[in-house]
Write a protein that holds these residues in place. Structure first.
Motif, short mmCIF file in Angstrom:
data_model
loop_
_atom_site.label_atom_id
_atom_site.label_comp_id
_atom_site.label_asym_id
_atom_site.label_seq_id
_atom_site.Cartn_x
_atom_site.Cartn_y
_atom_site.Cartn_z
N ILE A 6 -28.94 103.16 92.60
CA ILE A 6 -28.78 102.50 91.30
C ILE A 6 -28.74 100.99 91.48
N LYS A 7 -28.06 100.51 92.53
CA LYS A 7 -28.02 99.06 92.80
C LYS A 7 -29.41 98.54 93.08
N ALA A 8 -30.19 99.28 93.86
CA ALA A 8 -31.57 98.86 94.15
C ALA A 8 -32.40 98.85 92.87
N LEU A 9 -32.21 99.87 92.04
CA LEU A 9 -32.93 99.95 90.79
C LEU A 9 -32.57 98.80 89.85
N GLN A 10 -31.30 98.47 89.79
CA GLN A 10 -30.88 97.38 88.90
C GLN A 10 -31.51 96.06 89.33
N ASN A 11 -31.69 95.87 90.62
CA ASN A 11 -32.34 94.65 91.10
C ASN A 11 -33.83 94.65 90.74
N GLU A 12 -34.46 95.81 90.84
CA GLU A 12 -35.89 95.91 90.52
C GLU A 12 -36.17 95.62 89.06
N VAL A 13 -35.33 96.13 88.16
CA VAL A 13 -35.58 95.94 86.72
C VAL A 13 -34.75 94.81 86.13
N ARG A 14 -34.04 94.12 87.02
CA ARG A 14 -33.27 92.93 86.63
C ARG A 14 -32.29 93.17 85.49
N ILE A 15 -31.42 94.14 85.70
CA ILE A 15 -30.34 94.37 84.75
C ILE A 15 -29.02 94.26 85.49
N GLN A 16 -27.97 94.01 84.76
CA GLN A 16 -26.63 93.92 85.34
C GLN A 16 -25.85 95.18 85.01
N ILE A 17 -25.22 95.75 86.02
CA ILE A 17 -24.41 96.95 85.83
C ILE A 17 -23.01 96.66 86.36
N ASP A 18 -22.02 96.89 85.51
CA ASP A 18 -20.63 96.72 85.94
C ASP A 18 -20.24 97.87 86.86
N ASP A 19 -19.29 97.62 87.75
CA ASP A 19 -18.82 98.66 88.66
C ASP A 19 -18.31 99.88 87.91
N SER A 20 -17.76 99.66 86.72
CA SER A 20 -17.22 100.77 85.94
C SER A 20 -18.32 101.68 85.36
N GLN A 21 -19.56 101.23 85.39
CA GLN A 21 -20.65 101.97 84.77
C GLN A 21 -21.42 102.86 85.74
N TYR A 22 -21.24 102.66 87.04
CA TYR A 22 -22.05 103.38 88.02
C TYR A 22 -21.93 104.89 87.91
N GLU A 23 -20.73 105.39 87.75
CA GLU A 23 -20.54 106.84 87.70
C GLU A 23 -21.25 107.45 86.50
N GLU A 24 -21.09 106.81 85.35
CA GLU A 24 -21.73 107.31 84.12
C GLU A 24 -23.26 107.26 84.26
N ILE A 25 -23.77 106.16 84.79
CA ILE A 25 -25.21 106.01 84.96
C ILE A 25 -25.73 107.03 85.96
N GLU A 26 -24.99 107.25 87.04
CA GLU A 26 -25.39 108.24 88.03
C GLU A 26 -25.48 109.63 87.42
N GLU A 87 -45.43 80.09 78.83
CA GLU A 87 -44.97 80.57 80.12
C GLU A 87 -43.59 81.15 79.95
N VAL A 88 -43.40 82.37 80.45
CA VAL A 88 -42.11 83.05 80.34
C VAL A 88 -41.65 83.47 81.72
N SER A 89 -40.35 83.75 81.84
CA SER A 89 -39.79 84.20 83.11
C SER A 89 -40.29 85.60 83.43
N ARG A 90 -40.43 85.87 84.70
CA ARG A 90 -40.82 87.21 85.15
C ARG A 90 -39.70 88.18 84.80
N VAL A 91 -40.05 89.35 84.29
CA VAL A 91 -39.07 90.33 83.86
C VAL A 91 -38.81 91.37 84.94
N VAL A 92 -39.84 91.80 85.62
CA VAL A 92 -39.70 92.77 86.70
C VAL A 92 -40.36 92.23 87.95
N LYS A 93 -39.92 92.72 89.10
CA LYS A 93 -40.50 92.28 90.38
C LYS A 93 -41.89 92.82 90.54
#
Length: 93
Positions: A6-26, A87-93
């Motif tokens: 999930i941490k790797a995925l959040q970096n790829e799609v450039r989203i922020q996930i709080d530590d409290s959300q990992y279990e629910e997202i998993e 010109e806009v910022s890149r959204v995904v890697k």
């Protein structure tokens, strides 16, 4: 699915996930993975591909432009431009 994936995925799609959300997202991603696995077991060999969910043909309206901007007018409020484009910022890697 685990916390590291999930941490790797959040970096790829450039989203922020709080530590409290990992279990629910998993849990949610595991449910989605199970659903996807179930779909892969469905035999679709004799099923014709579907282009539209309805039998009717789409109806398009005629587009009449009320106000036309020149390229310069469209770019005037852009924060950043490059080679005549916004010109806009890149959204995904």
């Amino acid at each position: 699915m685990n916390k590291e994936k999930i941490k790797a995925l959040q970096n790829e799609v450039r989203i922020q996930i709080d530590d409290s959300q990992y279990e629910e997202i998993e849990n949610e991603l595991c449910k989605m993975e199970e659903i996807a696995k179930a779909f892969s077991k469905v035999d679709t060999r004799n099923v014709e591909p579907m282009v539209r969910c309805f039998e009717t043909e789409p109806v398009f309206r005629k587009e009449d432009s009320i106000y036309n901007l020149t390229k310069e007018e469209a770019l005037i409020n852009a924060n950043s431009t490059k080679d005549g484009y916004i010109e806009v910022s890149r959204v995904v890697k």
